[in-house]
Each structure stands twice: as structure tokens, then as C-alpha cells.
Design a protein around this motif. Structure first.
Motif, PDB file in Angstrom:
ATOM      1  N   THR A   1       0.421  -4.392   4.540  1.00 37.59           N
ATOM      2  CA  THR A   1      -0.351  -3.936   6.029  1.00 37.59           C
ATOM      3  C   THR A   1       0.777  -1.974   6.238  1.00 37.59           C
ATOM      4  N   ALA A   2       2.100  -1.816   5.763  1.00 35.53           N
ATOM      5  CA  ALA A   2       2.484  -0.910   6.118  1.00 35.53           C
ATOM      6  C   ALA A   2       2.630  -0.068   5.020  1.00 35.53           C
ATOM      7  N   SER A   3       1.362  -0.496   4.112  1.00 41.36           N
ATOM      8  CA  SER A   3       1.679   0.483   2.376  1.00 41.36           C
ATOM      9  C   SER A   3      -0.211   1.268   3.313  1.00 41.36           C
ATOM     10  N   THR A   4      -0.662   0.292   3.485  1.00 41.71           N
ATOM     11  CA  THR A   4      -1.931   0.980   3.987  1.00 41.71           C
ATOM     12  C   THR A   4      -1.792   1.585   5.209  1.00 41.71           C
ATOM     13  N   ALA A   5      -1.542   1.520   5.700  1.00 43.16           N
ATOM     14  CA  ALA A   5      -0.624   2.420   7.095  1.00 43.16           C
ATOM     15  C   ALA A   5      -0.660   3.969   6.602  1.00 43.16           C
ATOM     16  N   ALA A   6       0.264   4.017   5.670  1.00 46.95           N
ATOM     17  CA  ALA A   6       0.990   5.679   5.086  1.00 46.95           C
ATOM     18  C   ALA A   6      -0.150   5.875   4.566  1.00 46.95           C
ATOM     19  N   ALA A   7      -0.906   4.709   3.382  1.00 46.26           N
ATOM     20  CA  ALA A   7      -2.321   5.340   3.266  1.00 46.26           C
ATOM     21  C   ALA A   7      -3.479   5.908   4.468  1.00 46.26           C
TER      22      ALA A   7
END
Length: 562
Positions: free
Chosen positions: A29-35
């Protein structure tokens, strides 16, 4: 029922790896949030650069950080995925193996050994991927949802445009899930069937070679292969069709969003940076089409869990809390015993008394239920009706430890499970002392050939070439070393020569401390040496008596002539 039980199995796998699954979900989710943050930052940075604002360099560095951060998070995601899947799979396999062993031999009456292996190995591995797939699915959903929200923040009409086509994608995903589940269920069933046929063939390699039927057996083993190929192609067709449909709908949605954003730019509502951000968010929002892969993994886990739940639905063998009386002599009694196998009654109303300290031979033609009776007599199987008692105590009322300590078994084809020859003889819940192992081997006429092996009793089983008779003697030695109040020999001397059988029979009576002996016999000599004989015919006890008494009857003599 199997599907509900399968869902519970998936939920249990997730629960057992909850901490790692949560960490994986947070990382993804953190990777998605950065994206999700990156398009807005890129758009704002572009506007700052075009306006030649002084704070632009700081935003460039922020863009670089947002590009680098997902790379680090993705590496962490891969590590967590591997460890989470490994732990979940190991936990499932341990649980299922414990259950299979707790249910016991009756489970193989419902599932072929090869099919069970496929379920415990392949299907457990597929279920083990569920926690990681679920965590990644959460992140996969967060991307499209965040993309839609990002479009709405730039311009509500952009979000409305995208959502207008979202129901079409939802219908595609639903159809994919249904079609994929049906194909996967059939595919996994045929996998188990093929594995079962292969294990049967491997167990009968000598028979196949002697009969010269290798080609016919190969055809039999591979008979499910066309069906397996058919369902495998169907799975790929379903996934390919769904991917192609999504690939058709998604670009149309992106083009529609960009068209509306272009109109906004033309009317001055949006900046160039907003247009760049909108194009990126449209890509993220359209990522709902990428859910096909994650959904396929979850469907695979769910169908595998349904297959894994089937053997788990069989209740383990329950044991009681009672103990045998200390002064018992091993008297065995069967009353009204009924056993069903393959939809028919193999034993019907069997009443049998075996006084303590005596030897009873059970004889009868092939298929009359002798081995079933032997299994029930020592509770390797439970009767479908009636009772079995040892020294007045029902076998199902005994503790597991008491039952296996007081009832010993030897089989026609013993398994070498102790690692070494000595370990095989001592294999059991309570390993005997080394001198007891040697004494049991001598009683079974196995000591001589064991000592001739490269390392004697320490020889690994895999390094010990054994004949059928030597293998049976090791099985007898194991039973003798664990002899308690009841010793059951299920055709355990069929591969012995007459001289060796005579020696073993004498040792069984004089040297082995078994209270009562029940022997499934096919030879006249074995029946003749028993104290009494129970003649089994058509699932019932036709007569009991000494061998000499029964031998006067022509139909009894015909049992050994057939």
C-alpha cells in the motif's frame, strides 16, 4: 460444504501469518501511495519549471525520491511475499499431515495415495500463496481507487468520465472469477487422478515388467492427460480473453479521460501539469484491469483450499481415557461386528471370542474380509456396527498410548520407516532397548542376515537389498519387539519358506511375550499350528474349532485348495 471449509482454510492461513501479511499489505500500500502521490507532484513540478519558480529544484528532488521509494518497497515486498508464502505453506502442510496421520488408514479408502500427496504438496502450496495474494490485492484495489480520487481532485468530470465505464470492468472481473474457478477445480481433480495412477504403477513396477504391459500401463496413467490439457487450455483462454477484454476497455477509458482533460485545458480550468497528472491518474485508475492476475491467484488458492478441505473433513480417530486391567490376559471379543467397504458389507454380524494367551487363525477365501477383521481387531479401523473389547474394555475407550502399546501388528508388506534396520525393528511410540531389538530379530529369524549387512543393525534401509521374505521377517521382528496383550499378524508370513515359518511360529509361542495372537492365515500349516481356527465365509463366521476338527469338512479343505 467443501467450498465453505476451503474458505475457512484460506482464512486460517491468513490468520496464522497475520503479522507478515499485514506488513506485506502495508508495504504494498505504501508503494501504491507513492505511485499515487507521484503524478500530482510531477504535475506541480512541471508547472513550477514552466513558470521558472525558485522552489522547483526542491520539487524535482521530491519527484526523484518518489520514484526511488517504490523500488525499495518492491524489494521489501518480494522478501515478505516469499517468507509469508513459505510460512503459510509449511503451516498448512504440517496441519494436514498431522490430520491425515490422525485419521489413519481409513482415509486411503476415500483418497488414492497419489491424490493425497498432490493435495498435501501442490494444493497446500497454492493455498499458501493466499495471504500474499490477498495483501497484494488490497494494494491493487488501492491503486485504481486512489487514481479515481486523484482524477476527482483535479476535476470531478474526469472521475465521472472514468466511472461511467467502470461497471463494464467489474462485470468482466466477475465473469473471469466464475469461469476460472470451474476450470481450476476440474484441472486440480484430474491432477490428483493422474498422480494416483502414477503412484499405483510405481508400486507395481515388478508386476508390470513381468507382465510386459508397460505400454498399456503408460496409456492408463496418461489417460487423464487430454482432459488435463483441455482444462489447462481453457484456463489460459479464460485469462487471455479477460485480459484482452480489459485491454480493450481500459485504453478507451484513458482516451475518454484525456479528452475531457484536454477540454479542461482548452477552457483554462486545467494547467499543463494538471493534464500530465490526469494522464498518470487515468493509468492508475485503469489498473483495475490488472486485478485479473491477482484475482486469478486468489481463485487458484480458493479452489485448491476446497480440495485440501476434503480429507480434513474426515474426523480423526478419537481415543478414550480408559486403561486395561492390570490382571488382564489379552482376551479379545467381537460382538455383532459389521464393516462396510465400497458400499457393501464386508463383515456382517461377526461374533468371535479369542481367549487370552491363545493363538487364533482366521482363514477364508480371498475377499471374505480377513484383513478387515484383522484391522478392526486391533483398531486400525473402527467397525460400522458392533463392539470390540480387549480384556473387557472397548478398544475405542482406550487411550492412544495404551492401545498402541498393547496391540502389535505385522503385515504382508511391511514398511521400512525407521531409517536403519535396527530403527525399523524398534520403530514405535515406545522404542525398545537394543537387546530387545536383537531378541526380536532372533525370534523372527532375521538376526543372521541383518548381521551380514555392511553395518549390521545400523545399516540404512536404503542400502539394504532385501528379499520379500527378509522384509517380512523385519516386519515380524518389529511386531515381536512391541508385542503386548494382543498381536495381530495379517498374512505376515506369506513370503517365508516352510522351515523359516515353522521356526517363527515356534518363537511366536515360546519366545514372544504376546498375550493373544490373531493370525490371518492362507497356509494349511499356519492354521494347523494355531490353537483354534475361525473360518470366515461371506463376511460371517461360518465355523470355529481346531484345524483337525474343521479339516473333516470338504468345503473347509477347499479354502486352501482354491
Amino acid at each position: 460444504m467443501a467450498r465453505t471449509a476451503g474458505d475457512r482454510l484460506v482464512a486460517d492461513a491468513v490468520r496464522r501469518t497475520a503479522a507478515r501479511t499485514a506488513a506485506l499489505a502495508l508495504t504494498a500500500t505504501a508503494s501504491t501511495a507513492a505511485a499515487l502521490l507521484l503524478p500530482a507532484v510531477l504535475g506541480h513540478t512541471l508547472d513550477l519549471l514552466l513558470a521558472r519558480r525558485g522552489e522547483a529544484p526542491r520539487w524535482v528532488w521530491l519527484c526523484a525520491a518518489l520514484i526511488a521509494l517504490p523500488a525499495v518497497l518492491d524489494a521489501t515486498d518480494d522478501l515478505l511475499t516469499g517468507t509469508t508464502t513459505a510460512r503459510a505453506t509449511a503451516g498448512l502442510r504440517h496441519r494436514c499431515l498431522r490430520h491425515v496421520l490422525a485419521v489413519g488408514p481409513r482415509l486411503t479408502g476415500h483418497f488414492a495415495p497419489g491424490d493425497l500427496v498432490t493435495r498435501l504438496v501442490g494444493n497446500a502450496a497454492a493455498v499458501g500463496t493466499a495471504p500474499a495474494s490477498l495483501a497484494r490485492t488490497v494494494a491493487s484495489v488501492a491503486g485504481p481507487v486512489g487514481g479515481i480520487v486523484g482524477l476527482g481532485l483535479i476535476d470531478p468530470w474526469l472521475a465521472v468520465t472514468f466511472l461511467a465505464g467502470a461497471p463494464v470492468l467489474a462485470l468482466l472481473l466477475r465473469a473471469f472469477a466464475r469461469a476460472s474457478a470451474d476450470s481450476l477445480t476440474a484441472y486440480q481433480r484430474l491432477q490428483g487422478d493422474l498422480a494416483g495412477r502414477l503412484v499405483e504403477a510405481l508400486g507395481g513396477l515388478r508386476t508390470i515388467a513381468a507382465a510386459g504391459t508397460a505400454d498399456r500401463e503408460r496409456e492408463r496413467i496418461l489417460r487423464p492427460l487430454p482432459g488435463l490439457s483441455q482444462y489447462g487450455h481453457r484456463m489460459w483462454q479464460v485469462q487471455g480473453r479477460s485480459t484482452a477484454q480489459a485491454a480493450t476497455v481500459v485504453p478507451l477509458l484513458q482516451i475518454a479521460v484525456l479528452a475531457v482533460a484536454g477540454l479542461g485545458l482548452a477552457h483554462g480550468r486545467l494547467s499543463i501539469g494538471d493534464l500530465l497528472a490526469a494522464s498518470r491518474y487515468a493509468v492508475l485508475a485503469a489498473g483495475i484491469g490488472m486485478l485479473v492476475g491477482q484475482l486469478n491467484a486468489l481463485v487458484h488458492s480458493r479452489t485448491a483450499a476446497a480440495r485440501l478441505a476434503e480429507p480434513l473433513a474426515h474426523a480423526p480417530t478419537a481415543h478414550g481415557t480408559r486403561h486395561l486391567p492390570e490382571d488382564g490376559d489379552g482376551t479379545l471379543r467381537l460382538r455383532g461386528v459389521r464393516a462396510e467397504r465400497g458400499g457393501r458389507d464386508v463383515l456382517r454380524g461377526v461374533d468371535l471370542d479369542v481367549p487370552g494367551g491363545t493363538t487364533l487363525a482366521v482363514v477364508g477365501r480371498s475377499g471374505t474380509g480377513k484383513s478387515v477383521l484383522a484391522a478392526i481387531a486391533g483398531r486400525l479401523a473402527d467397525p460400522d456396527g458392533g463392539t470390540v473389547t480387549l480384556d473387557g474394555v472397548p478398544l475405542d475407550g482406550l487411550t492412544h498410548e495404551e492401545l498402541r502399546r498393547e496391540v502389535g501388528y505385522a503385515f504382508e508388506r511391511p514398511a521400512l520407516l525407521g531409517g536403519t534396520i535396527g530403527g525399523t525393528i524398534g520403530f514405535g511410540a515406545s522404542p525398545p532397548a537394543p537387546e530387545a531389538v536383537t531378541a526380536a530379530a532372533r525370534a523372527a529369524c532375521a538376526d543372521d542376515f541383518v548381521r551380514r549387512l555392511p553395518d549390521g543393525y545400523a545399516t540404512p534401509c536404503a542400502d539394504a537389498p532385501l528379499s520379500g521374505g527378509e522384509l517380512q521377517r523385519l516386519g515380524l521382528a518389529r511386531a515381536f519387539a512391541h508385542a503386548g496383550r494382543l498381536l495381530v499378524l495379517d498374512d505376515a508370513t506369506s513370503s517365508l519358506d516352510s522351515v523359516t515359518e515353522l521356526k517363527v511360529s515356534r518363537a511366536l509361542v515360546h519366545d514372544v511375550t504376546a498375550g493373544t495372537r490373531l493370525i490371518v492365515a492362507h497356509r494349511v500349516t499356519t492354521a494347523a499350528r494355531a490353537d483354534r481356527v475361525a473360518w470366515l465365509d461371506g463376511g460371517r463366521i461360518r465355523a470355529t474349532g481346531t484345524h483337525e476338527e474343521l479339516w473333516q469338512r470338504a468345503d473347509y479343505r477347499a479354502v486352501f485348495e482354491g
